[in-house]
Design a protein around this motif. Structure first.
Motif, PDB file in Angstrom:
ATOM      1  N   ALA A  50      20.260  40.692   7.902  1.00 13.97           N
ATOM      2  CA  ALA A  50      20.312  42.136   7.678  1.00 13.97           C
ATOM      3  C   ALA A  50      19.538  42.565   6.445  1.00 13.97           C
ATOM      4  N   THR A  51      19.523  41.711   5.410  1.00 12.62           N
ATOM      5  CA  THR A  51      18.913  42.089   4.131  1.00 12.62           C
ATOM      6  C   THR A  51      17.581  41.426   3.862  1.00 12.62           C
ATOM      7  N   SER A  52      17.247  40.385   4.628  1.00 13.59           N
ATOM      8  CA  SER A  52      16.041  39.571   4.389  1.00 13.59           C
ATOM      9  C   SER A  52      16.085  38.875   3.036  1.00 13.59           C
ATOM     10  N   GLU A  53      17.277  38.700   2.490  1.00  9.18           N
ATOM     11  CA  GLU A  53      17.503  37.881   1.301  1.00  9.18           C
ATOM     12  C   GLU A  53      18.577  36.858   1.652  1.00  9.18           C
ATOM     13  N   VAL A  54      18.349  35.603   1.259  1.00  7.84           N
ATOM     14  CA  VAL A  54      19.220  34.518   1.711  1.00  7.84           C
ATOM     15  C   VAL A  54      20.611  34.620   1.068  1.00  7.84           C
ATOM     16  N   GLY A  62      35.125  30.249  -1.741  1.00 14.82           N
ATOM     17  CA  GLY A  62      35.527  30.701  -0.420  1.00 14.82           C
ATOM     18  C   GLY A  62      35.049  32.104  -0.123  1.00 14.82           C
ATOM     19  N   ALA A  63      33.812  32.424  -0.564  1.00 15.17           N
ATOM     20  CA  ALA A  63      33.322  33.803  -0.429  1.00 15.17           C
ATOM     21  C   ALA A  63      31.819  33.816  -0.186  1.00 15.17           C
ATOM     22  N   LEU A  64      31.348  34.946   0.289  1.00 15.11           N
ATOM     23  CA  LEU A  64      29.916  35.165   0.501  1.00 15.11           C
ATOM     24  C   LEU A  64      29.228  35.352  -0.851  1.00 15.11           C
ATOM     25  N   TRP A  65      28.024  34.785  -0.982  1.00 19.65           N
ATOM     26  CA  TRP A  65      27.241  35.057  -2.191  1.00 19.65           C
ATOM     27  C   TRP A  65      25.750  35.124  -1.854  1.00 19.65           C
ATOM     28  N   ARG A  66      25.103  36.053  -2.521  1.00 23.19           N
ATOM     29  CA  ARG A  66      23.657  36.214  -2.361  1.00 23.19           C
ATOM     30  C   ARG A  66      22.949  35.359  -3.402  1.00 23.19           C
ATOM     31  N   LYS A  67      22.055  34.488  -2.967  1.00 23.58           N
ATOM     32  CA  LYS A  67      21.334  33.628  -3.912  1.00 23.58           C
ATOM     33  C   LYS A  67      20.543  34.503  -4.880  1.00 23.58           C
ATOM     34  N   GLY A  68      20.760  34.287  -6.172  1.00 22.66           N
ATOM     35  CA  GLY A  68      20.047  35.050  -7.182  1.00 22.66           C
ATOM     36  C   GLY A  68      20.746  36.327  -7.599  1.00 22.66           C
ATOM     37  N   GLU A  69      21.969  36.529  -7.150  1.00 18.95           N
ATOM     38  CA  GLU A  69      22.647  37.791  -7.466  1.00 18.95           C
ATOM     39  C   GLU A  69      22.922  37.936  -8.966  1.00 18.95           C
ATOM     40  N   THR A  70      22.991  36.810  -9.678  1.00 19.95           N
ATOM     41  CA  THR A  70      23.182  36.849 -11.134  1.00 19.95           C
ATOM     42  C   THR A  70      21.864  36.650 -11.873  1.00 19.95           C
ATOM     43  N   SER A  71      21.085  35.646 -11.452  1.00 19.16           N
ATOM     44  CA  SER A  71      19.839  35.303 -12.153  1.00 19.16           C
ATOM     45  C   SER A  71      18.670  36.204 -11.787  1.00 19.16           C
ATOM     46  N   GLY A  72      18.754  36.834 -10.611  1.00 21.24           N
ATOM     47  CA  GLY A  72      17.618  37.608 -10.117  1.00 21.24           C
ATOM     48  C   GLY A  72      16.630  36.774  -9.331  1.00 21.24           C
ATOM     49  N   ASN A  73      16.850  35.453  -9.284  1.00 20.29           N
ATOM     50  CA  ASN A  73      15.939  34.560  -8.561  1.00 20.29           C
ATOM     51  C   ASN A  73      16.321  34.502  -7.083  1.00 20.29           C
ATOM     52  N   VAL A  74      16.111  35.612  -6.410  1.00 21.68           N
ATOM     53  CA  VAL A  74      16.485  35.704  -5.002  1.00 21.68           C
ATOM     54  C   VAL A  74      15.514  34.917  -4.137  1.00 21.68           C
ATOM     55  N   LEU A  75      15.946  34.664  -2.920  1.00 21.49           N
ATOM     56  CA  LEU A  75      15.113  33.994  -1.921  1.00 21.49           C
ATOM     57  C   LEU A  75      14.829  34.999  -0.818  1.00 21.49           C
ATOM     58  N   ARG A  76      13.592  35.472  -0.745  1.00 22.05           N
ATOM     59  CA  ARG A  76      13.226  36.473   0.261  1.00 22.05           C
ATOM     60  C   ARG A  76      12.857  35.765   1.558  1.00 22.05           C
ATOM     61  N   LEU A  77      13.544  36.119   2.600  1.00 22.24           N
ATOM     62  CA  LEU A  77      13.425  35.411   3.874  1.00 22.24           C
ATOM     63  C   LEU A  77      12.101  35.721   4.574  1.00 22.24           C
ATOM     64  N   ARG A  78      11.420  34.673   5.000  1.00 23.12           N
ATOM     65  CA  ARG A  78      10.260  34.818   5.884  1.00 23.12           C
ATOM     66  C   ARG A  78      10.688  34.613   7.329  1.00 23.12           C
ATOM     67  N   PRO A  95      10.406  32.464  -2.871  1.00 28.59           N
ATOM     68  CA  PRO A  95      11.331  32.501  -3.994  1.00 28.59           C
ATOM     69  C   PRO A  95      10.845  33.444  -5.085  1.00 28.59           C
ATOM     70  N   ALA A  96      11.775  34.180  -5.687  1.00 29.40           N
ATOM     71  CA  ALA A  96      11.421  35.120  -6.759  1.00 29.40           C
ATOM     72  C   ALA A  96      11.423  34.456  -8.121  1.00 29.40           C
ATOM     73  N   GLY A  97      11.741  33.179  -8.179  1.00 28.66           N
ATOM     74  CA  GLY A  97      11.776  32.440  -9.443  1.00 28.66           C
ATOM     75  C   GLY A  97      12.294  31.050  -9.171  1.00 28.66           C
ATOM     76  N   PRO A  98      12.683  30.311 -10.218  1.00 35.90           N
ATOM     77  CA  PRO A  98      13.247  28.976 -10.008  1.00 35.90           C
ATOM     78  C   PRO A  98      14.461  29.043  -9.091  1.00 35.90           C
ATOM     79  N   THR A  99      14.562  28.102  -8.182  1.00 41.85           N
ATOM     80  CA  THR A  99      15.681  28.101  -7.250  1.00 41.85           C
ATOM     81  C   THR A  99      16.907  27.420  -7.837  1.00 41.85           C
TER      82      THR A  99
END
Length: 227
Positions: A50-54, A62-78, A95-99
């Motif tokens: 839905a968001t094109s971000e991993v 035990g919860a959903l989390w968006r990669k990079g939600e704290t660091s800003g290093n998101v993973l943009r889905l291709r 990747p928007a930065g170090p993974t």
């Protein structure tokens, strides 16, 4: 593991019946480097699509989390693909930065934390596929098809011309460097001419029916230590 590149049918994914999770292998779209492995449940897959971000499922929280939600290093889905058994996913990303949380490009960069980012050579696979396609279909107006129609004389001449232009561009950049001048334009010109050399060299290989893999094999053999 063979992955399908068709649009993901989430209903076909075999989430583990006990945990509701499926493994997700994250791959850099630029060069194929494996960046990390995480776990996704149905909610994470849906959020990713839905968001094109991993997104992943955090097993510790035990919860959903968006990669990079704290660091800003998101993973943009291709793209996202399911393997042959439908029990693992391949997520190709920009990747928007170090993974890795350690600040490295990949979670597998244990011995070289300063490992540089990839150069994007994997993109050349797509260029080669396009050249092959033009060779098969020979569409009207295609520059690649016109080169191939010209045979080895035309393709070879273009490689020579572009190599000469690359040399001249490099000499101009050298002059700018030695004079302490602004090099943005001259460096850009070197990159442009090098791109022309690479492209026309691939077309020459296609005209001769030689796959780039043969060139890679030669380079690999030359890099091997002497026996």
């Amino acid at each position: 593991m063979t992955a399908s590149t068709e649009p993901l049918d989430i209903e076909a994914v075999r989430f583990d019946p006990a945990t509701g999770l499926v493994a997700g292998v994250v791959q850099d779209g630029a060069d194929g480097r494996v960046l990390m492995v995480g776990w996704l449940d149905r909610e994470a897959v849906e959020a990713t699509l839905a968001t094109s971000e991993v997104h992943f499922h955090s097993r510790s929280r035990g919860a959903l989390w968006r990669k990079g939600e704290t660091s800003g290093n998101v993973l943009r889905l291709r793209s996202i693909a399911v393997d042959c058994d439908a029990d693992a996913l391949l997520l190709t990303v920009d990747p928007a930065g170090p993974t890795c949380h350690r600040g490295t490009r990949s979670c597998f960069d244990r011995d070289d934390p300063e490992r540089a980012t990839g150069q994007g050579f994997a993109w050349l696979e797509g260029l080669w596929a396009t050249i092959e396609s033009r060779g098969e279909s020979r569409p009207d107006g295609s520059y690649t098809a016109r080169l191939l129609d010209g045979g080895v004389d035309m393709t070879g001449r273009k490689v020579t011309e572009e190599a000469t232009e690359l040399l001249l561009a490099a000499k101009n950049d050298e002059t700018a460097e030695q004079s302490g001048g602004q090099r943005t334009a001259t460096r850009d010109r070197v990159a442009e001419e090098a791109a022309d050399v690479l492209y026309h060299s691939l077309v020459l290989l296609a005209e001769r029916g030689i796959e780039p893999a043969a060139v890679i094999d030669v380079l690999r053999s030359r890099a091997a230590p002497p026996t």
